[in-house]
Write an enzyme that holds these catalytic residues in place. Structure first.
Site, PDB file in Angstrom:
ATOM      1  N   ARG A  11      -4.584  -3.495   5.369  1.00 59.68           N
ATOM      2  CA  ARG A  11      -3.633  -4.315   4.603  1.00 59.68           C
ATOM      3  C   ARG A  11      -2.215  -3.800   4.819  1.00 59.68           C
ATOM      4  O   ARG A  11      -1.270  -4.574   4.876  1.00 59.68           O
ATOM      5  CB  ARG A  11      -3.986  -4.250   3.118  1.00 59.68           C
ATOM      6  CG  ARG A  11      -5.337  -4.860   2.783  1.00 59.68           C
ATOM      7  CD  ARG A  11      -5.647  -4.699   1.308  1.00 59.68           C
ATOM      8  NE  ARG A  11      -6.933  -5.244   0.936  1.00 59.68           N
ATOM      9  CZ  ARG A  11      -8.070  -4.532   0.912  1.00 59.68           C
ATOM     10  NH1 ARG A  11      -8.066  -3.243   1.234  1.00 59.68           N
ATOM     11  NH2 ARG A  11      -9.199  -5.112   0.556  1.00 59.68           N
ATOM     12  N   ASP A  45       4.940 -24.678   0.886  1.00 59.22           N
ATOM     13  CA  ASP A  45       4.767 -23.922   2.129  1.00 59.22           C
ATOM     14  C   ASP A  45       5.942 -24.271   3.044  1.00 59.22           C
ATOM     15  O   ASP A  45       6.571 -25.306   2.877  1.00 59.22           O
ATOM     16  CB  ASP A  45       3.435 -24.275   2.813  1.00 59.22           C
ATOM     17  CG  ASP A  45       2.952 -23.185   3.756  1.00 59.22           C
ATOM     18  OD1 ASP A  45       1.999 -22.455   3.413  1.00 59.22           O
ATOM     19  OD2 ASP A  45       3.555 -23.020   4.859  1.00 59.22           O
ATOM     20  N   GLN A 103      -5.042 -20.716   3.314  1.00 62.50           N
ATOM     21  CA  GLN A 103      -6.441 -20.699   2.871  1.00 62.50           C
ATOM     22  C   GLN A 103      -6.573 -20.506   1.369  1.00 62.50           C
ATOM     23  O   GLN A 103      -7.253 -21.276   0.692  1.00 62.50           O
ATOM     24  CB  GLN A 103      -7.189 -19.561   3.587  1.00 62.50           C
ATOM     25  CG  GLN A 103      -7.272 -19.712   5.092  1.00 62.50           C
ATOM     26  CD  GLN A 103      -8.411 -20.624   5.488  1.00 62.50           C
ATOM     27  OE1 GLN A 103      -8.377 -21.822   5.218  1.00 62.50           O
ATOM     28  NE2 GLN A 103      -9.413 -20.071   6.121  1.00 62.50           N
ATOM     29  N   ARG A 118      -4.989 -10.376   7.092  1.00 63.35           N
ATOM     30  CA  ARG A 118      -5.454  -9.401   8.101  1.00 63.35           C
ATOM     31  C   ARG A 118      -6.283 -10.055   9.179  1.00 63.35           C
ATOM     32  O   ARG A 118      -6.929 -11.059   8.952  1.00 63.35           O
ATOM     33  CB  ARG A 118      -6.370  -8.374   7.441  1.00 63.35           C
ATOM     34  CG  ARG A 118      -5.698  -7.438   6.551  1.00 63.35           C
ATOM     35  CD  ARG A 118      -6.616  -6.278   6.282  1.00 63.35           C
ATOM     36  NE  ARG A 118      -7.489  -6.482   5.134  1.00 63.35           N
ATOM     37  CZ  ARG A 118      -8.445  -5.629   4.793  1.00 63.35           C
ATOM     38  NH1 ARG A 118      -8.687  -4.570   5.550  1.00 63.35           N
ATOM     39  NH2 ARG A 118      -9.178  -5.843   3.721  1.00 63.35           N
ATOM     40  N   SER A 120      -0.389 -11.824  -2.140  1.00 60.56           N
ATOM     41  CA  SER A 120      -0.060 -11.407  -0.769  1.00 60.56           C
ATOM     42  C   SER A 120      -0.213  -9.895  -0.606  1.00 60.56           C
ATOM     43  O   SER A 120       0.118  -9.127  -1.509  1.00 60.56           O
ATOM     44  CB  SER A 120       1.380 -11.798  -0.430  1.00 60.56           C
ATOM     45  OG  SER A 120       1.640 -13.126  -0.797  1.00 60.56           O
ATOM     46  N   ASN A 121      -0.663  -9.503   0.564  1.00 60.19           N
ATOM     47  CA  ASN A 121      -0.869  -8.077   0.870  1.00 60.19           C
ATOM     48  C   ASN A 121       0.288  -7.505   1.693  1.00 60.19           C
ATOM     49  O   ASN A 121       0.974  -8.258   2.368  1.00 60.19           O
ATOM     50  CB  ASN A 121      -2.167  -7.934   1.684  1.00 60.19           C
ATOM     51  CG  ASN A 121      -3.372  -7.757   0.786  1.00 60.19           C
ATOM     52  OD1 ASN A 121      -3.314  -7.072  -0.221  1.00 60.19           O
ATOM     53  ND2 ASN A 121      -4.481  -8.375   1.168  1.00 60.19           N
ATOM     54  N   GLY A 180       0.633 -22.296   1.207  1.00 59.68           N
ATOM     55  CA  GLY A 180      -0.374 -23.366   1.191  1.00 59.68           C
ATOM     56  C   GLY A 180      -1.461 -23.163   2.221  1.00 59.68           C
ATOM     57  O   GLY A 180      -2.012 -24.113   2.770  1.00 59.68           O
ATOM     58  N   HIS A 203      -4.870  -1.460  -4.349  1.00 60.01           N
ATOM     59  CA  HIS A 203      -5.770  -2.379  -3.638  1.00 60.01           C
ATOM     60  C   HIS A 203      -5.895  -1.905  -2.193  1.00 60.01           C
ATOM     61  O   HIS A 203      -5.461  -2.557  -1.256  1.00 60.01           O
ATOM     62  CB  HIS A 203      -5.194  -3.797  -3.689  1.00 60.01           C
ATOM     63  CG  HIS A 203      -6.082  -4.829  -3.077  1.00 60.01           C
ATOM     64  ND1 HIS A 203      -7.399  -4.989  -3.424  1.00 60.01           N
ATOM     65  CD2 HIS A 203      -5.837  -5.769  -2.122  1.00 60.01           C
ATOM     66  CE1 HIS A 203      -7.915  -5.984  -2.715  1.00 60.01           C
ATOM     67  NE2 HIS A 203      -6.996  -6.467  -1.919  1.00 60.01           N
ATOM     68  N   ARG A 247     -16.552  -7.821  -6.886  1.00 60.97           N
ATOM     69  CA  ARG A 247     -17.362  -7.391  -5.734  1.00 60.97           C
ATOM     70  C   ARG A 247     -18.299  -6.245  -6.142  1.00 60.97           C
ATOM     71  O   ARG A 247     -19.488  -6.263  -5.824  1.00 60.97           O
ATOM     72  CB  ARG A 247     -16.431  -6.941  -4.592  1.00 60.97           C
ATOM     73  CG  ARG A 247     -15.758  -8.112  -3.900  1.00 60.97           C
ATOM     74  CD  ARG A 247     -14.666  -7.669  -2.961  1.00 60.97           C
ATOM     75  NE  ARG A 247     -14.228  -8.762  -2.096  1.00 60.97           N
ATOM     76  CZ  ARG A 247     -13.063  -8.792  -1.466  1.00 60.97           C
ATOM     77  NH1 ARG A 247     -12.198  -7.800  -1.594  1.00 60.97           N
ATOM     78  NH2 ARG A 247     -12.752  -9.817  -0.692  1.00 60.97           N
TER      79      ARG A 247
END
Ligand code: A3D
Length: 317
Positions: free
Chosen positions: A89, A34, A13, A83, A120-121, A11, A176, A152
């Protein structure tokens, strides 16, 4: 017919923006989970109270209990650290693997029939881990990265050519990470090759190539560009919108062709790894992986990107 249910794990950003987008689009009822007490409850109350203004009518619930995700059709995972400036990452792998292990166990127990989208990274490794722990079929566990990386790339092209972002099509393949593969040859403005338009603009093939190379480089480093500006976290509006496009395609069986982190079994010469490729997303999750011929240069870039994914994923074992 029952209303669709979307569970958001994490929960922070991105999770908060995901919840708001789900509500604005009335994709279904939403549960935001969360581990921090009060955080998901506070965010969901905040969003719910604006329903009369934005005119959405869905049930929104914040929770610290996995039981509440029961019956979820789609689960989107953003739990994990983002990060900070100077980090890659891949630096997140140790801490986020522990978080992903808990999350995947919760999903396995309480939402065993769900379609899972990981944000998630490090992305490719976290998707791999989630699939392993849940044991869900590959078509039901996927990752969001390519929709954003492609957006992008398309944004930079539109800004460079002074055309609407709506008319630019561009796609990235691969992992990624900094070795992702922006596909220059297939980038177009309503079907017109971007390289042709750059050559017209600069009246020089060499200069056009130089400008494109700069856009490719910026695409590869675009996540880091945002991190360096924000200083306290990473991009959150854009990954949320990107994952919502994927979730919506599944929930509404739209069959959109979206760059998706999918498990490959021979496609693009890759077997046994999750890598970003174009996929048809519909009511059965990944319904088809769209394979097409890469030229030698593109294949070499893809191989390099896949090698980076393999190195990271193999370090999990
Ligand atoms: P942030 O705002 O820190 O939110 C993460 C949330 O996860 C926090 O609220 C934590 O309390 C929560 N959390 C921590 N541990 C657990 C747990 N065990 N179970 C449930 N929740 C937990 O981060 P964010 O929302 O900015 O980013 C989330 C993740 O997305 C990070 O790993 C980022 O690196 C990643 N990210 C991915 C992309 C892609 O395009 C793939 C883009 C941007 C960020």
């Amino acid at each position: 017919m029952a209303r669709k249910k979307i569970a958001l794990i994490g929960g922070g950003q991105i999770g908060g923006v995901l919840a708001q987008l789900c509500a604005l689009r009335e994709l279904g009822d939403v549960v935001l989970f969360d581990i921090v007490e009060g955080l998901p409850q506070g965010k969901m109350l905040d969003i719910a109270e604006v329903g009369p203004v934005d005119r959405f009518d869905v049930n929104l619930k914040g929770t610290n209990t996995y039981e509440d995700i029961q019956g979820a059709d789609v689960v989107i995972v953003t739990a994990g650290l983002p990060r900070k400036p100077g980090m890659s990452r891949d630096d997140l792998i140790e801490v986020n693997s522990k978080i992903m292990t808990q999350v995947a166990e919760g999903i396995k127990q309480y939402a065993p029939n769900s379609y899972v989208i990981i944000i998630s990274n490090p992305l490719d490794a976290m998707v791999t881990l989630c699939q392993k722990i849940t044991g869900f079929p590959y078509n039901r566990v996927i990752g969001q990265a390519g929709v954003l990386d492609s957006a992008r790339f398309a944004s930079f092209i539109a800004w460079e050519l002074g055309v609407s972002v709506k008319d630019v099509t561009a796609m990235t393949l691969g992992g990624h990470g900094d070795d992702m593969v922006p596909l220059v040859r297939y980038a177009s403005v309503n079907g017109i090759p971007v390289m042709e338009l750059l050559e017209q603009k600069y009246k020089s093939a060499e200069k056009a190539k130089e400008v494109m190379e700069a856009m490719v480089k910026r695409t590869r480093g675009a996540g880091g560009e945002v991190v360096a500006l924000l200083k306290t976290g990473s991009a959150f509006y854009s990954p949320a919108s990107s994952a919502i496009a994927m979730a919506e395609s599944i929930l509404k069986d739209q069959k959109r062709v979206l760059p998706t982190c999918c498990y490959l079994q021979g496609e693009f010469g890759v077997s046994g790894y999750y890598v970003g490729v174009p996929a048809v997303l519909g009511e059965n999750g990944v319904e088809n992986i769209i394979e097409f011929k890469l030229d030698a240069e593109e294949q070499a870039m893809m191989d390099k990107s896949v090698a980076a994914v393999k190195g990271l994923v193999d370090s999990l074992k």
